[in-house]
Design an enzyme around this catalytic site. Structure first.
Site, PDB file in Angstrom:
ATOM      1  N   SER A  71     -11.895  47.200  72.331  1.00 32.18           N
ATOM      2  CA  SER A  71     -11.857  48.546  71.771  1.00 32.18           C
ATOM      3  C   SER A  71     -11.217  49.497  72.779  1.00 32.18           C
ATOM      4  CB  SER A  71     -13.267  49.032  71.456  1.00 32.18           C
ATOM      5  OG  SER A  71     -13.218  50.420  71.229  1.00 32.18           O
TER       6      SER A  71
ATOM      7  N   HIS B  34      -8.856  47.009  68.718  1.00 31.22           N
ATOM      8  CA  HIS B  34      -9.725  47.854  67.894  1.00 31.22           C
ATOM      9  C   HIS B  34      -9.515  49.315  68.302  1.00 31.22           C
ATOM     10  CE1 HIS B  34     -13.472  48.378  65.534  1.00 31.22           C
ATOM     11  NE2 HIS B  34     -13.793  49.304  66.419  1.00 31.22           N
TER      12      HIS B  34
ATOM     13  N   ASP C 240     -10.807  53.157  67.718  1.00 37.46           N
ATOM     14  CA  ASP C 240     -11.939  53.946  67.218  1.00 37.46           C
ATOM     15  C   ASP C 240     -11.551  55.399  67.012  1.00 37.46           C
ATOM     16  OD1 ASP C 240     -14.223  52.130  67.128  1.00 37.46           O
ATOM     17  OD2 ASP C 240     -13.906  51.942  69.284  1.00 37.46           O
TER      18      ASP C 240
ATOM     19  N   MET D  36     -12.616  59.096  65.722  1.00 36.32           N
ATOM     20  CA  MET D  36     -13.837  59.898  65.497  1.00 36.32           C
ATOM     21  C   MET D  36     -13.464  61.349  65.240  1.00 36.32           C
ATOM     22  SD  MET D  36     -16.097  58.478  68.639  1.00 36.32           S
ATOM     23  CE  MET D  36     -16.268  56.712  68.949  1.00 36.32           C
TER      24      MET D  36
ATOM     25  N   HIS E 273     -10.715  51.676  63.115  1.00 38.10           N
ATOM     26  CA  HIS E 273     -12.086  51.912  62.660  1.00 38.10           C
ATOM     27  C   HIS E 273     -12.254  53.422  62.484  1.00 38.10           C
ATOM     28  CE1 HIS E 273     -16.629  51.677  63.974  1.00 38.10           C
ATOM     29  NE2 HIS E 273     -16.491  52.063  62.728  1.00 38.10           N
TER      30      HIS E 273
ATOM     31  N   MET F  14     -14.208  56.463  61.906  1.00 37.52           N
ATOM     32  CA  MET F  14     -15.542  57.081  61.882  1.00 37.52           C
ATOM     33  C   MET F  14     -15.352  58.548  61.528  1.00 37.52           C
ATOM     34  SD  MET F  14     -17.072  55.150  65.199  1.00 37.52           S
ATOM     35  CE  MET F  14     -15.442  54.648  65.736  1.00 37.52           C
TER      36      MET F  14
ATOM     37  N   MET G 262     -22.097  47.550  62.566  1.00 33.81           N
ATOM     38  CA  MET G 262     -22.332  48.280  63.815  1.00 33.81           C
ATOM     39  C   MET G 262     -23.602  47.766  64.491  1.00 33.81           C
ATOM     40  SD  MET G 262     -19.719  50.203  63.931  1.00 33.81           S
ATOM     41  CE  MET G 262     -20.163  50.882  65.540  1.00 33.81           C
TER      42      MET G 262
ATOM     43  N   ASP H  76     -19.639  45.350  66.157  1.00 36.17           N
ATOM     44  CA  ASP H  76     -19.072  46.362  67.044  1.00 36.17           C
ATOM     45  C   ASP H  76     -20.179  47.132  67.754  1.00 36.17           C
ATOM     46  OD1 ASP H  76     -17.478  48.311  68.193  1.00 36.17           O
ATOM     47  OD2 ASP H  76     -16.921  49.269  66.296  1.00 36.17           O
TER      48      ASP H  76
HETATM   49  C1  DX5 Z   1     -18.658  52.908  68.766  1.00 30.94           C
HETATM   50  C2  DX5 Z   1     -17.329  52.230  68.586  1.00 30.94           C
HETATM   51  C3  DX5 Z   1     -17.183  50.936  69.312  1.00 30.94           C
HETATM   52  C4  DX5 Z   1     -17.262  51.064  70.797  1.00 30.94           C
HETATM   53  C5  DX5 Z   1     -17.538  49.730  71.390  1.00 30.94           C
HETATM   54  O1  DX5 Z   1     -18.721  54.014  67.929  1.00 30.94           O
HETATM   55  O2  DX5 Z   1     -17.095  51.968  67.226  1.00 30.94           O
HETATM   56  O3  DX5 Z   1     -15.977  50.268  68.942  1.00 30.94           O
HETATM   57  O4  DX5 Z   1     -16.089  51.534  71.358  1.00 30.94           O
HETATM   58  O5  DX5 Z   1     -17.686  49.940  72.747  1.00 30.94           O
HETATM   59  P1  DX5 Z   1     -18.750  49.158  73.618  1.00 30.94           P
HETATM   60  O6  DX5 Z   1     -18.297  47.726  73.601  1.00 30.94           O
HETATM   61  O7  DX5 Z   1     -18.650  49.810  74.935  1.00 30.94           O
HETATM   62  O8  DX5 Z   1     -20.072  49.316  72.947  1.00 30.94           O
HETATM   63 ZN    ZN Z   2     -15.408  50.608  66.592  1.00 32.12          ZN
END
Ligand code: DX5
Ligand code: ZN
Length: 211
Positions: free
Chosen positions: A6, A30, A32, A34, A63, A65, A134, A172
């Site tokens: 990620s 991956h 992320d 947000m 991903h 969010m 998650m 994840d």
């Molecule tokens: C959390 C993210 C994850 C996160 C994973 O909201 O969706 O993808 O980056 O990171 P680690 O492996 O540090 O938990």
């Molecule tokens: Zn993620």
């Protein structure tokens, strides 16, 4: 099982270099996204994904969010996402958005927060290329793996088998050399952010997750 690092765990001051450091070990990244509404944090958006698109051939697994993800699908596909995963909790018309993602040429996924159950009567599962379970509350990297979620992953494996569905199963959050044992054998893709990117020896980091 593939490992999807990620990007959230990477050093944001040198993203292209960070990509080079993992390219030899995996073919999926991956990403992320947000929005500070669906989760209490902001990461990056389509401009960053677009800027990285021609730096690597890796599959971009985005991903989202974010609230109302259906409104932003096209932007994220145009930026270069191969997979788009939306949150079950963030969208009313899940099937509609999954179909939109696929009509625009990307693969479609649905992600589930820790408190959200996965049940066999969720019709949209038949439309999913991927599900993302998650194992932390979404919003931040570096959190602790929630062991009780392993039961949900097992249930998803059972539903997939019973209904002869084809989605990939990914998890994840909090996945590292200590927690991978709970999920290996159940997953197609394990997402790992801070463990991979903060590890000084990428050979060892990937090897420890592949065991
Ligand atoms: C959390 C993210 C994850 C996160 C994973 O909201 O969706 O993808 O980056 O990171 P680690 O492996 O540090 O938990
Ligand atoms: Zn993620």
């Amino acid at each position: 099982m593939k490992i999807a690092p990620s990007l959230l765990g990477a050093d944001f001051s040198k993203l292209a270099e960070e990509l080079k450091s993992i390219e030899g070990f995996t073919d999926i990244l991956h990403l992320d996204v947000m929005d500070n509404h669906f989760v209490p944090n902001i990461s990056f958006g389509p401009a960053v994904i677009k800027a990285l698109r021609d730096k690597t051939k890796m599959i971009f697994d985005t991903h989202l969010m974010i609230e109302n993800p259906g409104n932003y699908i096209e932007e994220y596909i145009k930026a270069g996402s191969d997979y788009i995963t939306i949150h079950y909790e963030a969208e009313k018309d899940i099937i509609g958005v999954l179909r939109k993602i696929k009509a625009l040429g990307a693969k479609a996924g649905v992600s589930f927060k820790p408190k959200t159950e996965i049940t066999a009567d969720m019709d949209f599962l038949a439309e999913c290329d991927l599900i993302l379970i998650m194992t932390v509350e979404p919003g931040f990297g570096g959190q602790e793996f929630m062991e009780p979620i392993v039961a949900k992953i097992k249930k998803a494996v059972e539903i997939k088998k019973a209904k002869q569905l084809s989605f990939l199963i990914s998890a994840d959050g909090g996945i590292n050399d200590k927690t991978i044992g709970h999920v290996s054998g159940l997953l197609d893709i394990a997402v790992s952010g801070s463990y991979i990117f903060k590890h000084p020896d990428k050979v060892k980091a990937f090897a420890s997750l592949k065991k």
